[in-house]
Design a protein around this motif. Structure first.
Motif, mmCIF file in Angstrom:
data_model
loop_
_atom_site.group_PDB
_atom_site.id
_atom_site.type_symbol
_atom_site.label_atom_id
_atom_site.label_comp_id
_atom_site.label_asym_id
_atom_site.label_seq_id
_atom_site.Cartn_x
_atom_site.Cartn_y
_atom_site.Cartn_z
ATOM 1 N N ALA A 289 0.836 -1.211 0.000
ATOM 2 C CA ALA A 289 0.000 0.000 0.000
ATOM 3 C C ALA A 289 0.868 1.258 0.000
ATOM 4 O O ALA A 289 0.550 2.250 -0.684
ATOM 5 C CB ALA A 289 -0.923 0.002 1.207
ATOM 6 N N ILE A 290 1.965 1.214 0.744
ATOM 7 C CA ILE A 290 2.894 2.358 0.780
ATOM 8 C C ILE A 290 3.547 2.561 -0.586
ATOM 9 O O ILE A 290 3.632 3.688 -1.096
ATOM 10 C CB ILE A 290 3.957 2.150 1.872
ATOM 11 N N VAL A 291 3.999 1.454 -1.195
ATOM 12 C CA VAL A 291 4.627 1.534 -2.517
ATOM 13 C C VAL A 291 3.638 2.061 -3.556
ATOM 14 O O VAL A 291 3.980 2.895 -4.400
ATOM 15 C CB VAL A 291 5.163 0.149 -2.942
ATOM 16 N N LEU A 292 2.388 1.607 -3.469
ATOM 17 C CA LEU A 292 1.363 2.079 -4.395
ATOM 18 C C LEU A 292 1.113 3.575 -4.229
ATOM 19 O O LEU A 292 0.984 4.306 -5.217
ATOM 20 C CB LEU A 292 0.061 1.299 -4.175
ATOM 21 N N SER A 293 1.095 4.041 -2.990
ATOM 22 C CA SER A 293 0.905 5.476 -2.729
ATOM 23 C C SER A 293 2.069 6.292 -3.285
ATOM 24 O O SER A 293 1.873 7.346 -3.895
ATOM 25 C CB SER A 293 0.761 5.718 -1.224
ATOM 26 N N ILE A 294 3.295 5.782 -3.072
ATOM 27 C CA ILE A 294 4.483 6.472 -3.594
ATOM 28 C C ILE A 294 4.438 6.513 -5.116
ATOM 29 O O ILE A 294 4.763 7.540 -5.737
ATOM 30 C CB ILE A 294 5.768 5.777 -3.100
ATOM 31 N N PHE A 295 4.026 5.406 -5.746
ATOM 32 C CA PHE A 295 3.918 5.355 -7.209
ATOM 33 C C PHE A 295 2.949 6.425 -7.710
ATOM 34 O O PHE A 295 3.255 7.154 -8.673
ATOM 35 C CB PHE A 295 3.456 3.970 -7.644
ATOM 36 N N CYS A 296 1.799 6.539 -7.063
ATOM 37 C CA CYS A 296 0.803 7.537 -7.490
ATOM 38 C C CYS A 296 1.345 8.958 -7.354
ATOM 39 O O CYS A 296 1.164 9.794 -8.246
ATOM 40 C CB CYS A 296 -0.478 7.379 -6.671
ATOM 41 N N VAL A 297 2.027 9.232 -6.236
ATOM 42 C CA VAL A 297 2.594 10.569 -6.021
ATOM 43 C C VAL A 297 3.662 10.878 -7.070
ATOM 44 O O VAL A 297 3.700 11.979 -7.642
ATOM 45 C CB VAL A 297 3.184 10.682 -4.595
ATOM 46 N N LEU A 298 4.540 9.913 -7.345
ATOM 47 C CA LEU A 298 5.594 10.118 -8.335
ATOM 48 C C LEU A 298 5.003 10.342 -9.733
ATOM 49 O O LEU A 298 5.532 11.141 -10.516
ATOM 50 C CB LEU A 298 6.543 8.917 -8.361
ATOM 51 N N MET A 299 3.920 9.648 -10.050
ATOM 52 C CA MET A 299 3.275 9.844 -11.349
ATOM 53 C C MET A 299 2.710 11.256 -11.474
ATOM 54 O O MET A 299 2.800 11.890 -12.535
ATOM 55 C CB MET A 299 2.169 8.813 -11.560
ATOM 56 N N LEU A 300 2.129 11.765 -10.394
ATOM 57 C CA LEU A 300 1.595 13.135 -10.413
ATOM 58 C C LEU A 300 2.724 14.164 -10.537
ATOM 59 O O LEU A 300 2.610 15.133 -11.288
ATOM 60 C CB LEU A 300 0.784 13.394 -9.144
ATOM 61 N N ILE A 301 3.824 13.923 -9.812
ATOM 62 C CA ILE A 301 4.980 14.830 -9.905
ATOM 63 C C ILE A 301 5.562 14.796 -11.311
ATOM 64 O O ILE A 301 5.882 15.841 -11.898
ATOM 65 C CB ILE A 301 6.056 14.440 -8.867
ATOM 66 N N GLY A 302 5.699 13.582 -11.869
ATOM 67 C CA GLY A 302 6.229 13.449 -13.221
ATOM 68 C C GLY A 302 5.372 14.167 -14.239
ATOM 69 O O GLY A 302 5.890 14.802 -15.171
ATOM 70 N N TYR A 303 4.050 14.101 -14.067
ATOM 71 C CA TYR A 303 3.165 14.789 -15.012
ATOM 72 C C TYR A 303 3.296 16.305 -14.883
ATOM 73 O O TYR A 303 3.278 17.025 -15.891
ATOM 74 C CB TYR A 303 1.712 14.374 -14.776
ATOM 75 N N ARG A 304 3.457 16.794 -13.651
ATOM 76 C CA ARG A 304 3.616 18.236 -13.443
ATOM 77 C C ARG A 304 4.908 18.756 -14.065
ATOM 78 O O ARG A 304 4.988 19.922 -14.469
ATOM 79 C CB ARG A 304 3.613 18.539 -11.938
ATOM 80 N N LEU A 305 5.928 17.882 -14.157
ATOM 81 C CA LEU A 305 7.222 18.311 -14.686
ATOM 82 C C LEU A 305 7.353 18.091 -16.191
ATOM 83 O O LEU A 305 8.387 18.410 -16.772
ATOM 84 C CB LEU A 305 8.350 17.550 -13.974
ATOM 85 N N ARG A 306 6.313 17.573 -16.824
ATOM 86 C CA ARG A 306 6.419 17.207 -18.234
ATOM 87 C C ARG A 306 6.646 18.412 -19.144
ATOM 88 O O ARG A 306 7.254 18.275 -20.213
ATOM 89 C CB ARG A 306 5.173 16.429 -18.675
ATOM 90 N N ASP A 307 6.193 19.587 -18.741
ATOM 91 C CA ASP A 307 6.418 20.779 -19.572
ATOM 92 C C ASP A 307 7.856 21.260 -19.504
ATOM 93 O O ASP A 307 8.336 21.956 -20.403
ATOM 94 C CB ASP A 307 5.474 21.909 -19.132
ATOM 95 N N ASN A 308 8.555 20.901 -18.423
ATOM 96 C CA ASN A 308 9.942 21.336 -18.246
ATOM 97 C C ASN A 308 10.962 20.254 -18.603
ATOM 98 O O ASN A 308 12.106 20.568 -18.947
ATOM 99 C CB ASN A 308 10.172 21.772 -16.793
#
Length: 301
Positions: A43-62
Motif C-alpha cells: 500500500a505504501i509503494v502504491l501510494s508512492i507510485f501515485c505521487v511520483l506519477m503526479l509529480i512526473g506529469y507536473r514536470l512534463r512541460d519542463n
C-alpha cells in the motif's frame, strides 16, 4: 537520434536500457522477492507510485523525457518489449514460488525476473501518465480509452503488488475429522480461520478403472465465527467462504475410490477483486469503443 521530437527509436533504446539494467540486478541481487511487499508495504509503494506519477506529469512541460512517456511512440516501443517478454514467458514452463529457476537466466520464473518486471513497470508508467492527462483534460470522447487505461493500470499495479498478500495452502483432510491447519509452499503449518471436514469421497472412473472420470468431496465447512456449510467440492468447481477459495486438489491415489482423505488447495487473494474491477473496466472500454465505431460507420453511410 535523440533529436526532438523523439520517435520509436528512442523508445526502443529506453527499453533496451531497462533490459540491461534488469539483467544486472538479476545477476547481482537475485530474483525479486515479492514477500517483502506484503501489506502494508504494498500500500505504501502504491501510494508512492501515485505521487511520483503526479509529480512526473507536473514536470512534463519542463522535462521532455517525462512528456515523452505519454507519446504514442514510446507506447509502441514498450508494448513491443512487453509482448516479446510475454511470449518468452509462454515458451518456458514457469516454476513455483519457492523453486529455483531451472535455467541460469531466470526465464522459468518470469514474475520474479527483473527485466520482465521493469518493462511492465515502464508500461504502467506510460499508462499512468496518459490516464492523468485524460483526467485533467477530460473530454467525453476520452471515456472509452480512459476506462481501458484505468483498467490496465489496476491490473498491472495491483496484480503485482497484491500478489505478496496472496496465500496458497494445502490441506490434508481425513474422513470425519475437521482440519483447521494448512501447509504453505515451505511446508510450514498455518492455522486457519476455517475448518474442512471430509464426509464422503466420490470417484467415478472410466471403463477399465485406470483413470478417474470425476472425483469430488462432500464436506462440512466451519468458521470460527460460527458458520456451518455443507457442500460438494470437485475439480473446477471450488467453494468460496470467508475470502478463501477451496479447490479439490488430490486424494489417496493408491486407494482410488476407497480414499480415506482428500487434499484441498485453499487460496486467499485480497487484491483479486481490484484486479477484476480492472478487467471489467477494460471490457467496458472495449465495448464503448466498438459502439462508437459502429455509430460513426452508420453516419458515414
Amino acid at each position: 537520434m535523440w533529436n526532438k521530437p523523439w520517435s520509436i527509436k528512442e523508445g526502443l533504446i529506453v527499453g533496451a536500457g531497462l533490459l540491461l539494467t534488469g539483467e544486472m540486478l538479476q545477476l547481482t541481487v537475485g530474483a525479486i522477492n515479492w514477500n517483502v511487499f506484503a501489506w502494508p508495504v504494498n500500500a505504501i509503494v502504491l501510494s508512492i507510485f501515485c505521487v511520483l506519477m503526479l509529480i512526473g506529469y507536473r514536470l512534463r512541460d519542463n522535462i521532455y523525457a517525462f512528456r515523452f512517456q505519454s507519446s504514442s511512440s514510446v507506447a509502441v516501443a514498450a508494448l513491443l518489449y512487453a509482448l516479446t517478454l510475454t511470449v518468452i514467458m509462454g515458451l518456458f514452463i514457469q516454476v513455483g514460488e519457492f523453486q529455483e529457476p531451472v535455467d541460469p537466466i531466470g526465464l522459468t520464473k518470469m514474475l520474479s525476473y527483473w527485466p520482465f518486471m521493469l518493462v511492465y513497470l515502464w508500461v504502467a508508467i506510460i499508462v499512468a501518465q496518459t490516464t492523468i492527462h485524460q483526467v485533467l483534460h477530460f473530454k467525453l470522447y476520452f471515456v472509452p480509452s480512459l476506462l481501458s487505461h484505468i483498467g490496465i493500470l489496476l491490473i498491472l499495479v495491483c496484480g503485482t503488488l497484491g500478489s505478496a498478500d496472496m496465500q496458497r495452502l494445502k490441506m490434508y483432510c481425513e474422513m470425519n475429522q475437521p482440519e483447521w491447519r494448512g501447509l504453505d509452499n515451505r511446508n510450514n503449518i498455518q492455522e486457519l480461520p476455517i475448518a474442512v471436514q471430509l464426509d464422503k469421497f466420490i470417484m467415478e472412473q472410466y471403463e477399465g478403472g485406470q483413470m478417474p472420470k470425476r472425483f469430488a468431496s462432500e464436506v462440512e465447512i466451519m468458521t470460527k465465527d460460527g458458520k456451518h456449510v455443507q457442500t460438494t467440492i470437485e475439480v473446477n468447481k471450488p467453494f468460496t467462504i470467508g475470502g478463501w477459495t477451496i479447490y479439490q486438489y488430490g486424494y489417496d491415489q493408491e486407494k482410488g475410490p476407497m480414499s480415506r482423505y482428500s487434499i484441498f488447495e485453499l487460496v486467499k487473494d485480497p487484491w483479486l477483486s481490484v484486479v477484476y474491477v480492472g478487467i471489467y473496466m477494460m471490457l467496458a472500454g472495449a465495448v464503448l469503443l466498438f459502439i462508437i465505431a459502429q455509430r460513426r460507420k452508420k453516419k458515414r453511410l
